[in-house]
Enzyme design. Structure first.
Site, PDB file in Angstrom:
ATOM      1  N   ASP A 194     -69.812  88.368   4.140  1.00  0.00           N
ATOM      2  CA  ASP A 194     -69.674  89.770   3.762  1.00  0.00           C
ATOM      3  C   ASP A 194     -68.679  90.467   4.663  1.00  0.00           C
ATOM      4  O   ASP A 194     -68.167  89.880   5.605  1.00  0.00           O
ATOM      5  CB  ASP A 194     -71.023  90.474   3.654  1.00  0.00           C
ATOM      6  CG  ASP A 194     -71.668  90.761   5.005  1.00  0.00           C
ATOM      7  OD1 ASP A 194     -72.837  91.159   4.997  1.00  0.00           O
ATOM      8  OD2 ASP A 194     -71.002  90.576   6.042  1.00  0.00           O
ATOM      9  N   LYS A 216     -66.637  90.678  -3.329  1.00  0.00           N
ATOM     10  CA  LYS A 216     -65.771  90.587  -4.504  1.00  0.00           C
ATOM     11  C   LYS A 216     -66.460  89.943  -5.704  1.00  0.00           C
ATOM     12  O   LYS A 216     -65.810  89.667  -6.710  1.00  0.00           O
ATOM     13  CB  LYS A 216     -64.512  89.798  -4.148  1.00  0.00           C
ATOM     14  CG  LYS A 216     -63.625  90.539  -3.180  1.00  0.00           C
ATOM     15  CD  LYS A 216     -62.238  89.933  -3.110  1.00  0.00           C
ATOM     16  CE  LYS A 216     -61.420  90.570  -2.003  1.00  0.00           C
ATOM     17  NZ  LYS A 216     -60.754  89.574  -1.166  1.00  0.00           N
TER      18      LYS A 216
END
Ligand code: SAH
Length: 397
Positions: A194, A216
């Site tokens: 992350d 994403k």
């Protein structure tokens, strides 16, 4: 002088240690780690050694060394501060054909303790013609190389760990991940990362490692968290070793609980590796201890992503009424409302505050204000906000 390096497998074998000072204190933990049965002979011992004895991990004869103490020993360490005693211990060991390290005199010693480091199942021992500093320097360089991956230590695929490791990457500086975390990261076949996890950690992964950027992942019908769980579990079920890399500690506002549950439900083996949370490391990096003897005896870590009001699960009034340190994460947006609620609860408007942005990274910025001014003081994500007397006592680093 050259040595012949061997690895002693000491499991269940007796080792005699004579002398209970700092050298014995340094050697005994490794002897125990190798499974040795340690007999310590010394009139005095360091606190750590006497704790080992009290816990039954070593046997301690509280007296001077006498002839015959080494009768059962496979290996002897002579580490008293009296050279004549060490010489006698060594002479008796030699007469019995038992290897003995004399801590005080390398030249007179039959065996040497080598500079040693261990990382991810690889153990390195270095000697440098009797120059311990030089050996330690080389050992440090090799250990660093193993940790960063500069020195490759390819392993047989069958010995790779399986399943998922939930790894806390620490607050931002890549050096602040734990050794266990790094060890597992180096073996990962898939890394689900992350935004707050240090980028440098990803840069050192091999080309063949699949990196999934959690930020994403497509939303679709699911929340990203469900997507993350699904990717982790899917890859693990394909037989890949997956590391889920999180900023700070995954169990501190990191949704680690949900990830753990997802793995357990899918029957995927899972290891949890704690990380250094920004909630403690952030203030520390700005010179603010979250507790201080005689000043404050409690600290609370709260998320500020929900403003005070019916939606929030935090009892802001109670926090305001207390006098402990308050550490806020995810609170940049709601900082004005939180400060007002704390003051309403009873916290003094002049209570010192430090805002630590990008803590532990090269972009770290620290701002100070009084609680009453928190709402009008500049702050950007990601920041840890620390409130309380300790913030006013911060030392300049
Ligand atoms: N699990 C993380 C916290 C995740 S919540 C941990 O234990 O550290 C995300 C919040 O953490 C951010 O909004 C910010 O408040 C804080 N944070 C994380 N890293 C930070 C850093 N390097 N500097 C300042 N704040 C940080």
């Amino acid at each position: 002088m050259s040595v012949y390096e061997i690895g002693l497998r000491l499991q269940g074998k007796s080792v005699l240690v004579v002398g209970g000072g700092s050298i014995a204190g340094r050697r005994v933990p490794r002897l125990l780690a190798a499974g040795a049965r340690v007999l310590l002979v010394a009139p005095e011992a360091t606190t750590t050694l006497s704790d080992y004895a009290a816990a039954g991990e070593i046997q301690w004869e509280r007296r001077e060394w006498r002839s015959g103490d080494g009768d059962d020993a496979w290996f002897v360490l002579a580490a008293t501060d009296a050279p004549e005693v060490n010489a006698a211990v060594a002479a008796e060991a030699e007469a019995r054909r038992t290897w003995c390290v004399r801590a005080d005199d390398a030249a007179a010693s039959d065996a040497w303790t080598l500079a040693h480091a261990e990382f991810d199942g690889v153990s390195v021992a270095v000697s440098a013609s009797g120059d311990p500093r030089r050996a330690a320097a080389v050992r440090d360089a090799v250990a660093a190389g193993l940790r960063t991956g500069e020195i490759e230590a390819p392993r047989n695929r069958t010995t790779r760990p399986a399943g998922v490791a939930l790894v806390g990457a620490g607050p931002g500086d890549a050096d602040l991940i734990t050794l266990r975390g790094l060890e597992l990261l180096r073996q990962a076949e898939v890394v689900v990362s992350d935004r707050l996890a240090p980028q440098e950690l990803l840069d050192m992964l091999g080309e063949d490692v699949e990196i999934v950027d959690a930020a994403k992942l497509p939303y679709g019908r699911h929340t990203t968290q469900e997507q993350i769980n699904a990717v982790m579990v899917e890859r693990a079920l394909e037989g890949k070793f997956v590391v889920r890399l999180k900023g700070g500690d995954g169990f501190v506002f990191g949704r680690g609980a949900e990830e753990l549950d997802a793995c357990l439900e899918a029957g995927v083996p899972v290891e949890v590796v704690p990380g250094l949370s920004s909630s403690i490391a952030g203030p520390a990096a700005a010179g603010v201890p979250v507790t201080e003897r005689g000043v404050v005896h409690d600290f609370t870590v709260a998320t500020g992503h929900v403003p005070p009001g019916p939606q929030s699960k935090v009892n802001w009034t109670a926090l305001g009424a207390g006098n402990g340190t308050i550490v806020l994460l995810m609170a940049v947006k709601n900082r004005a409302a939180i400060a007002a609620a704390l003051i309403e609860g009873g916290r003094a408007p002049e209570t010192p505050v430090r805002i630590v942005e990008n803590a532990t990274t090269k972009n770290q910025t620290v701002r100070e204000c009084a609680l009453a001014d928190l709402g009008v003081t500049e702050a950007h994500h990601p920041s840890v906000i620390v409130i309380g007397d300790v913030a006013g006592r911060a030392r300049e680093l």
